[in-house]
Design an enzyme around this catalytic site. Structure first.
Site, PDB file in Angstrom:
ATOM      1  N   ASP A 122       0.814  -1.220   0.000  1.00  0.00           N
ATOM      2  CA  ASP A 122       0.000   0.000   0.000  1.00  0.00           C
ATOM      3  C   ASP A 122       0.842   1.262   0.000  1.00  0.00           C
ATOM      4  O   ASP A 122       0.337   2.339   0.302  1.00  0.00           O
ATOM      5  CB  ASP A 122      -0.930   0.011   1.220  1.00  0.00           C
ATOM      6  CG  ASP A 122      -2.037  -1.024   1.104  1.00  0.00           C
ATOM      7  OD1 ASP A 122      -2.148  -1.655   0.049  1.00  0.00           O
ATOM      8  OD2 ASP A 122      -2.782  -1.178   2.069  1.00  0.00           O
ATOM      9  N   GLU A 123       2.124   1.161  -0.328  1.00  0.00           N
ATOM     10  CA  GLU A 123       2.990   2.312  -0.092  1.00  0.00           C
ATOM     11  C   GLU A 123       3.786   2.739  -1.314  1.00  0.00           C
ATOM     12  O   GLU A 123       4.589   3.642  -1.234  1.00  0.00           O
ATOM     13  CB  GLU A 123       3.987   1.971   1.030  1.00  0.00           C
ATOM     14  CG  GLU A 123       3.418   2.060   2.426  1.00  0.00           C
ATOM     15  CD  GLU A 123       3.356   3.498   2.925  1.00  0.00           C
ATOM     16  OE1 GLU A 123       3.796   4.407   2.218  1.00  0.00           O
ATOM     17  OE2 GLU A 123       2.846   3.694   4.027  1.00  0.00           O
TER      18      GLU A 123
END
Lengths: 296, 296, 296, 296
Positions: B239-240
């Site tokens: 998610d980064e």
């Protein structure tokens, strides 16, 4: 043109009633039947019954029918009994009445300038009995608009006294709303509680994305492609209260923090003034940690 | 109408060159002078030199001039030397070439459906040699489009083997890009590293707002007034990775989680397909934890 | 934080060169090779070659390399020859230089107020040597900002004389740009020709939707669900010049003409100030009846 | 999750009542008091009383209270009398009932594909008893969705017969709504009258900007910086009926007509499906040449 005149005339005595209470059969009728019985003509209704929490919200704009002899005092005392039986929180407001708004600022003037312009031109139907700041910078702007400016410096040691002075001003003004238009100080927990639900803060970020300080630096380092702003009510946690409205704009790699801030400030102005407008038009209801907003 | 035909004809041999390298005097000239010398006509340039990190990025669309005898092999070998002396990463792509895109899905089909529609109509200039899923549900949709569908169930015990099979398919296809169109599994760290920078994920939220699972429930409980989606490259942390583009839409109190999800899915489709388009048009550069995007 | 300081320092001597000419091999190189030769470090390029009309446009932000001894006069005289051989229109501007902008208004102050705020805070890097109006209403606002206000009433009989006075003021100020910030008078054809391409008008509508007067009444009667504004250069036909940028917002049935106007005015401000910013940052090129805009 | 289930259960028997009539005291009460008397629990109200035309509109979502024995027939017959005394147009719809929608297309499939996807996934609660086209191209798409496809070629000579066949299909299907999803034929005046108010057309432009054919070419030649689409009801004049909703997106000089069309088609899909959703959810009221839309 005749339209405009006619509209103006007819809405001049428009009233707004809002109510919220536990959901149940007859909550709508409690209000609408009463308005009918009192000879009131309804311009606009918005109601919502939250299936999740079983709570009911209604906002009605109405005007006394021309033939009816509307008596505000009678209206209120009559409705009190009905409202009590439904455990209703309710308000009655004349649409043309001007809310008394106390504005708190630090040094940044973009939100203040925007609010003052809307105040000056009548776009926002408000009075501004006081502007409070911990810095002297924006006094001239306040003065040009003929608004009292209270410069109350603050540091850790004198914070309780400073907040007491702020609170006194707010009370002396009989303020309907407090707006933190980029007041860059953390308020004490006690002050937050006093203002909870009737003070609007503008957070220079899309909550809950970048809480805390320097959100534009945080956004820059994450390489986000959108920046935004959030207008919300104060609660115990300054960055966590019920959100009223949010705004957003696209950015790209060529936006350094200063560019993000410049774009962000435009959104902050728009978002904050929209929240203030909806609040004073009685479009916003507190609903636990959230809000119900009948937007326009 | 003649315009359109003429445009078509002239762009049919359009090439895209991209390059990035440490910033320095002459980086632009290294590319533009070479194009001139090779008899190439430039349609469009975008360049950016990041003052913060001192890195240079350029994207040029060009076409061989009609009089010039463009030889791709010669062009490449000639540019190699130049690029090396500037420590350039670079690519050369024919605009009409179709990127080979492997798509990974689970059960939700909204993003897949949107990509397939754009593939079918030629809106996205791609080939889709394989669709991979841990569920059988979307096989019929793949088949109707004549695309091989690989159903590779997964659980904790067989995850290494399943990922090995996925990796083999991607390699066998000679894929240019992997798109995680709502593939609801966490990839292993090893798999993430293999795909880092050339696999696009769609996160059903405005990152970094609601990381992790069930962002629409999180959004509902926070009472946000905007929902959004983020298309980003995979990195170690799923998610980064570097954000490519984000989309957003307004919502209100009457949106229960299912309503937020429905609005969100529309944004996911638009955001993901925009990211894929920009990637295959060579508009996106990795830049540490961020991206440089020459958007259109 | 150090970033911001460093950015500031490095961009302080940033220059912007723009050029346009008939398309042809070597147009880009004519500019980029020259910059390299002069020891100039390029921050950002945007170029576009219109396939339809075969015309080329380029905008480059650059700064002299620290080691190089940049001499502006030499730079200019050197480039003149090169530009002439390509039949180039070109400009060279220091990014920090402030454009001299003459603003014309009538009675509505929303656009003027917005421009003055951006002027006062430095958001728009401009000087405002004169505000001209056919009404006295906005004099106080001008005075508070320390800007000369010229009240030049007009009617049919004295229009030529009034426009002559306007023209003299513009010339005396040595204005770089004229902004019609809701100047509600039709200019003579002669005046339009004088200002063509360097005067920006804000039209309170999405052109070409509702040309002419009272667009918000027209919009109301058509029941549109969007209102907008258009910033464009003046040409012979006041409502027909090249469009620079447009803005839009959603509305509904409950918006009477006054509500449409209120929403519209907010868009007018944003749209006009964006057009002014792009113009003074040299991002806008005239291109026949259209414009080429390298937006940010 | 429990929320979602609970919401689902409670809304499963939700009904929608809409009404409109000349404005007057008691119009709201006529509906709300009746619902209360019938033991109906109100989820949501929107009402609007147009000051300009003195007409009243109301939409209510409600559900029978659990204790009450709701009888639809009785409800209807009881309301008929009340409605008649106010000269009300009104409708009663079960929220879960699926509207029967006949779709008309030519060769472009982007809008059809979008509608079919929303139909297939249940996002739009509709049945599609027939797809009618003057071309055979989209038959395969219809067949994959199991929908009868009627290929009815048309030319000047057989237009009356072709329209008669169309009309017969619409009647045989007992259609609730006709959607012109890029049906590129002008309908006869007679056909328009038959469909007036219950056929939705998507116009590939922001009306009234570029009426008529090839709006993207018109937009290109005007150099607009926004393209849009308009969903509206059919009236006598095909491009002039009451607007339901409009969408818009930014474009720039690098968008040739084909690029404008590509961007425009995405907006057409979104705008048309939004209009269809609002129509079948009974959110749209005809109001002369305009519409009243209680949007969500």
């Amino acid at each position: 043109m005749s339209l405009s005149t006619s509209v103006q005339e007819q809405v001049s005595d428009t009233q707004i009633i809002t109510a919220s209470c536990p959901g149940g059969l007859g909550t709508v009728d409690a209000v609408t039947a009463y308005l009918y019985q009192q000879g009131c003509y309804i311009n606009e209704i918005n109601s919502f019954d939250d299936i999740d929490t079983q709570r009911f919200f209604i906002r009605i704009e109405f005007r006394p029918d021309r033939q009816s002899a509307f008596n505000r005092e009678n209206f209120i005392s009559g409705f009190k009994t009905k409202a009590a039986s439904f455990d209703m929180d309710w308000t009655l407001t004349r649409k043309d009445d001007k809310a008394k708004v106390v504005i708190m600022v630090s040094k940044h003037d973009h939100c203040l300038n925007d609010l003052l312009y809307r105040y000056r031109t009548g776009d926002l139907k408000i009075e501004i009995p006081a502007i409070i700041s911990n810095h002297p910078d924006l006094e001239e702007l306040a003065k040009w608009h003929g608004i009292p400016y209270f410069h109350l410096p603050v540091n850790k040691d004198i914070k309780p006294q400073q907040e007491a002075m702020i609170w006194k001003i707010i009370q002396d003004c009989d303020a309907d709303l407090v707006v933190l238009a980029r007041y860059m100080q953390v308020l004490s927990s006690e002050m937050c509680q006093r203002l909870a639900g009737w003070a609007i803060n503008i957070h220079h970020s899309l909550l809950p994305g970048f809480k805390g300080a320097k959100p534009y630096y945080q956004a820059y380092h994450k390489g986000v492609k959108l920046v935004g702003a959030t207008a919300h009510y104060i609660s115990d946690d300054l960055d966590e209260g019920p959100i009223i409205t949010q705004g957003v704009e696209t950015v790209d790699h060529s936006h350094y923090p200063a560019d993000l801030a410049a774009k962000g400030q435009a959104i902050e102005c728009q978002t904050l003034s929209r929240a203030v407008r909806w609040h004073i038009e009685q479009r916003v209801f507190l609903h636990g940690e959230k809000s119900v907003v009948f937007a326009k």
